[in-house]
Design a protein around this motif. Structure first.
Motif, short mmCIF file in Angstrom:
data_model
loop_
_atom_site.label_atom_id
_atom_site.label_comp_id
_atom_site.label_asym_id
_atom_site.label_seq_id
_atom_site.Cartn_x
_atom_site.Cartn_y
_atom_site.Cartn_z
N VAL A 18 0.85 -1.19 0.00
CA VAL A 18 0.00 0.00 0.00
C VAL A 18 0.89 1.25 0.00
CG1 VAL A 18 -1.64 1.36 1.35
CG2 VAL A 18 -1.98 -1.11 1.07
N GLY A 19 0.57 2.19 -0.88
CA GLY A 19 1.38 3.39 -1.03
C GLY A 19 2.33 3.33 -2.21
N LYS A 20 2.48 2.14 -2.82
CA LYS A 20 3.38 1.99 -3.96
C LYS A 20 2.58 1.98 -5.25
CE LYS A 20 6.69 -0.77 -1.30
NZ LYS A 20 7.36 -2.10 -1.20
N ARG A 21 3.27 2.26 -6.34
CA ARG A 21 2.65 2.21 -7.66
C ARG A 21 2.67 0.77 -8.15
NH1 ARG A 21 4.28 3.36 -13.17
NH2 ARG A 21 2.64 4.50 -14.29
N VAL A 22 1.50 0.31 -8.61
CA VAL A 22 1.37 -1.09 -8.99
C VAL A 22 0.69 -1.19 -10.35
CG1 VAL A 22 1.23 -1.85 -6.59
CG2 VAL A 22 -0.88 -1.37 -7.86
N SER A 23 0.85 -2.36 -10.95
CA SER A 23 0.13 -2.72 -12.16
C SER A 23 -0.54 -4.06 -11.90
CB SER A 23 1.09 -2.82 -13.35
OG SER A 23 0.41 -3.29 -14.50
N VAL A 24 -1.86 -4.12 -12.09
CA VAL A 24 -2.57 -5.37 -11.83
C VAL A 24 -3.44 -5.74 -13.03
CG1 VAL A 24 -2.63 -4.91 -9.35
CG2 VAL A 24 -4.62 -4.32 -10.76
N ARG A 25 -3.64 -7.04 -13.19
CA ARG A 25 -4.59 -7.56 -14.17
C ARG A 25 -5.67 -8.31 -13.41
NH1 ARG A 25 -2.73 -10.21 -19.71
NH2 ARG A 25 -2.52 -7.95 -20.05
N SER A 26 -6.92 -8.07 -13.79
CA SER A 26 -8.02 -8.73 -13.08
C SER A 26 -9.07 -9.19 -14.07
CB SER A 26 -8.66 -7.77 -12.07
OG SER A 26 -9.09 -6.58 -12.70
N LEU A 27 -9.86 -10.18 -13.63
CA LEU A 27 -10.94 -10.72 -14.45
C LEU A 27 -12.11 -9.75 -14.48
CD1 LEU A 27 -10.91 -14.36 -13.06
CD2 LEU A 27 -10.34 -13.72 -15.42
#
Length: 342
Positions: A18-27
């Protein structure tokens, strides 16, 4: 997305990110054209009760159910800029604040409370660059009291989409019912191409003061003494005008504040009957040449999301978006009765 040695997608983020830049893939259940996945990039602002909240560069908050995650990873805090001057969010926040100063200000830890009789949200909002020196709820209570004592709604100006911006603060404000009313973007670009864009801008007159003619073209009508103080304040302020408007006002105007390496453009306006004649470009070119003479090399400006014409012109001049900024209004705090200007 993260792919394991075996070729499988993996979720490599946890609540500790939490607080970091992320990249996620979700259904997704019913995607366009039969798509089954969606990708989201932004700052992970919370992960509670099986739901991730990710704030995109635009400030939009996206909810992603943990059960739909297919892949995820931490990514660099800000992508490398391919053009334009390099600058961090805090530097630009301070430069832009000096270019549009309030009439009254007070420190709350590292926050600055600003007031200017309600003339624009920029000059009547908190600039939270750091720690207020007390718990957030106590700080927000102090903010609301300070603005209430001046008969003003309480606003906090925040930013998203750049290294050092305030996605977490945005999320905390929204959890407490603060309403994001206005979003705009701060764009940056090299100064020399602006100066070189047009030939010698004949007819552009530069002045240190906004005279009555200049104010007649300025779109914020009814400018009073407080507004004049804001407009005329800053490290090195210049006003430009092109005589010959169809309504006894200049055909075009602009304002520029030179501050070290930066030149900040604002109030670039053209007589509606004389648009598409290159007048806005001529005004900016004249102001840019003056700024170059004073040692500036980089430029910035602010543009609202729905101003398509201005955004197209600024792109042609070499500007690109650096970050988005927002104004959050306190719950049950009345919006100003003016023109709603930033």
């Amino acid at each position: 997305m993260e792919i394991s040695a075996a070729g499988r997608l993996e979720v490599r983020i946890t609540t500790a990110d939490v607080g970091k830049r992320v990249s996620v893939r979700s259904l997704i259940e019913h995607g366009p054209s039969g798509e089954k996945f969606t990708d989201t990039v932004g700052v992970l602002t919370s992960w509670d009760n099986g739901v991730l909240r990710i704030t995109r560069k635009s400030g939009e908050s996206v909810r992603v159910a943990e059960s739909t995650l297919v892949a995820g990873k931490v990514v660099p805090s800000a992508p490398a800029r391919r053009r334009g001057p390099a600058a961090g969010y805090e530097e630009l926040a301070r430069v832009s604040a000096r270019a549009w100063p309030p009439v009254e200000s007070e420190r709350l830890g590292e926050w600055e409370l600003r007031a200017a009789g309600g003339f624009t949200r920029r000059a009547n909002s908190v600039l939270p660059l750091g720690d207020p020196g007390m718990p957030l709820d106590d700080a927000l209570t102090a903010v609301r009291g300070w603005y209430a004592a001046r008969g003003l709604p309480a606003y906090v100006q925040t930013a998203t989409g750049a290294e050092g911006a305030q996605e977490l603060l945005c999320a905390e404000l929204e959890r407490r019912g603060w309403v994001r009313e206005v979003t705009a973007e701060l764009w940056t670009g090299p100064l020399a191409p602006v100066a070189d864009r047009a030939g010698e801008p004949s007819g552009v007159v530069l002045s240190r003061e906004a005279d009555e003619a200049w104010l007649a073209r300025y779109r914020r009508k009814g400018v009073g003494e407080v507004a004049l103080r804001v407009l005329g304040s800053g490290p090195s302020v210049w006003f430009a005008s092109v005589p010959g408007g169809t309504d006894d006002a200049p055909a075009a105007i602009g304002r520029c504040v030179v501050d070290g390496r930066w030149a900040g453009f604002a109030a670039v306006e053209v007589d509606p009957a004389q648009r598409r004649r290159g007048l806005a470009t001529a005004v900016m070119a004249a102001l840019a040449r003056q700024a170059l003479d004073e040692g500036a090399s980089a430029a910035w400006l602010q543009v609202e999301e729905d101003n398509a014409g201005a955004r197209a012109m600024y792109r042609r001049l070499g500007f690109a978006a650096h970050h988005a900024y927002h104004h959050h209004r306190a719950p049950e705090s009345s919006a100003p009765a003016g023109d709603g200007a930033l």
